[in-house]
Design a protein around this motif. Sequence first.
Motif, PDB file in Angstrom:
ATOM      1  N   VAL A 214       0.853  -1.198   0.000  1.00 35.23           N
ATOM      2  CA  VAL A 214       0.000   0.000   0.000  1.00 35.23           C
ATOM      3  C   VAL A 214       0.888   1.248   0.000  1.00 35.23           C
ATOM      4  N   PRO A 215       0.794   2.060  -1.047  1.00 32.55           N
ATOM      5  CA  PRO A 215       1.673   3.240  -1.151  1.00 32.55           C
ATOM      6  C   PRO A 215       1.133   4.439  -0.366  1.00 32.55           C
ATOM      7  N   ASP A 216       2.024   5.338  -0.027  1.00 32.20           N
ATOM      8  CA  ASP A 216       1.621   6.606   0.583  1.00 32.20           C
ATOM      9  C   ASP A 216       1.185   7.587  -0.499  1.00 32.20           C
ATOM     10  N   VAL A 217       1.835   7.510  -1.652  1.00 33.70           N
ATOM     11  CA  VAL A 217       1.544   8.425  -2.761  1.00 33.70           C
ATOM     12  C   VAL A 217       1.523   7.620  -4.062  1.00 33.70           C
ATOM     13  N   VAL A 218       0.579   7.941  -4.925  1.00 33.22           N
ATOM     14  CA  VAL A 218       0.525   7.342  -6.262  1.00 33.22           C
ATOM     15  C   VAL A 218       0.713   8.455  -7.292  1.00 33.22           C
ATOM     16  N   HIS A 219       1.597   8.214  -8.259  1.00 38.00           N
ATOM     17  CA  HIS A 219       1.825   9.174  -9.346  1.00 38.00           C
ATOM     18  C   HIS A 219       1.419   8.523 -10.668  1.00 38.00           C
ATOM     19  N   VAL A 220       0.814   9.299 -11.527  1.00 39.44           N
ATOM     20  CA  VAL A 220       0.524   8.841 -12.883  1.00 39.44           C
ATOM     21  C   VAL A 220       1.528   9.501 -13.823  1.00 39.44           C
ATOM     22  N   MET A 221       2.229   8.678 -14.575  1.00 34.52           N
ATOM     23  CA  MET A 221       3.256   9.185 -15.480  1.00 34.52           C
ATOM     24  C   MET A 221       2.810   8.957 -16.919  1.00 34.52           C
ATOM     25  N   SER A 222       3.000   9.963 -17.731  1.00 36.66           N
ATOM     26  CA  SER A 222       2.651   9.845 -19.144  1.00 36.66           C
ATOM     27  C   SER A 222       3.559  10.753 -19.953  1.00 36.66           C
ATOM     28  N   LYS A 223       4.094  10.204 -21.023  1.00 43.41           N
ATOM     29  CA  LYS A 223       4.932  10.974 -21.947  1.00 43.41           C
ATOM     30  C   LYS A 223       6.018  11.766 -21.233  1.00 43.41           C
ATOM     31  N   GLY A 224       6.662  11.099 -20.283  1.00 40.26           N
ATOM     32  CA  GLY A 224       7.843  11.658 -19.661  1.00 40.26           C
ATOM     33  C   GLY A 224       7.629  12.647 -18.553  1.00 40.26           C
ATOM     34  N   GLN A 225       6.393  12.759 -18.069  1.00 41.97           N
ATOM     35  CA  GLN A 225       6.123  13.675 -16.966  1.00 41.97           C
ATOM     36  C   GLN A 225       5.163  13.037 -15.964  1.00 41.97           C
ATOM     37  N   ILE A 226       5.203  13.530 -14.729  1.00 37.84           N
ATOM     38  CA  ILE A 226       4.184  13.164 -13.748  1.00 37.84           C
ATOM     39  C   ILE A 226       2.960  14.021 -14.041  1.00 37.84           C
ATOM     40  N   ARG A 227       1.841  13.369 -14.384  1.00 31.46           N
ATOM     41  CA  ARG A 227       0.633  14.107 -14.774  1.00 31.46           C
ATOM     42  C   ARG A 227      -0.317  14.331 -13.614  1.00 31.46           C
ATOM     43  N   LYS A 228      -0.290  13.413 -12.636  1.00 31.50           N
ATOM     44  CA  LYS A 228      -1.195  13.562 -11.497  1.00 31.50           C
ATOM     45  C   LYS A 228      -0.629  12.781 -10.321  1.00 31.50           C
ATOM     46  N   SER A 229      -0.815  13.314  -9.116  1.00 28.38           N
ATOM     47  CA  SER A 229      -0.382  12.612  -7.896  1.00 28.38           C
ATOM     48  C   SER A 229      -1.535  12.603  -6.905  1.00 28.38           C
ATOM     49  N   GLY A 230      -1.591  11.556  -6.096  1.00 27.60           N
ATOM     50  CA  GLY A 230      -2.657  11.463  -5.109  1.00 27.60           C
ATOM     51  C   GLY A 230      -2.406  10.323  -4.157  1.00 27.60           C
TER      52      GLY A 230
END
Length: 250
Positions: A214-230
């Motif tokens: 279970v993570p503390d933070v989840v990041h969504v990565m797309s096309k070489g950048q972090i697009r969203k964190s939560g």
Amino acid sequence: MALLEVRDLHVGIEGCEILRGLDLAVNAGEVHAIMGPNGSGKSTLSHVISGKPGYQVNAGQILFNGEDLLAMEASERATRGVFLAFQYPVEIPGATTMNFLRAALNAQRKARTQTEFSTPDFIKRVREVANSLNIPQSMLKRGLNVGFSGGEKKRNEILQMALLEPSLCILDEIDSGLDIDALRIVAGGINSLRSSERAMIVISHYRRLLDYIVPDVVHVMSKGQIRKSGGKELALELEACGYAQFEDAA
């Protein structure tokens, strides 16, 4: 100060830009999950942090405990406490797992001006750690990863991590090639190594791994950048909606 800070990182390979201004901060004690589709740059990020050659860093910084990680060789990064668990661990015939582990551990201790393990002390230590991870002693006598199943290779990566005691663990698609039983065993080993002094970056396509880690933070990565964190709920959103919304927005 974060344990790891990635600032506006631009990285390419053979003239193709992969990371395009990536920012990331990971504190000690935290587990961050990075999720994204194939080709988003997740493995490239792990390779660049750990110092794999072949990439061109065109701009940006990677700070580890406030030090410039990009100025260090891969071996120096490892002795400072950076560890990468491979997605596809390589087989090395002629080197037993036991001998490999001893060489790696003593090289690290020597670099840190610590006393190297004697053979009896090392055998005692590796057996203790292997037992704690339910790794059979017979596996230690075999060639490194030679003929190992997917689950055995990943458990061997976790064994290395437990012995070397890094400050930053990067797990690049550790769930790749694992059946559900092997996934539970590997995730259990990873969870046993969580501590307030250690950070982990877990890279995966799939939410199922995060059912066990279970993570503390989840990041969504797309096309070489972090697009969203939560929070961990972001993984559930991804499972419901997929990555297309982030690909389209990039």
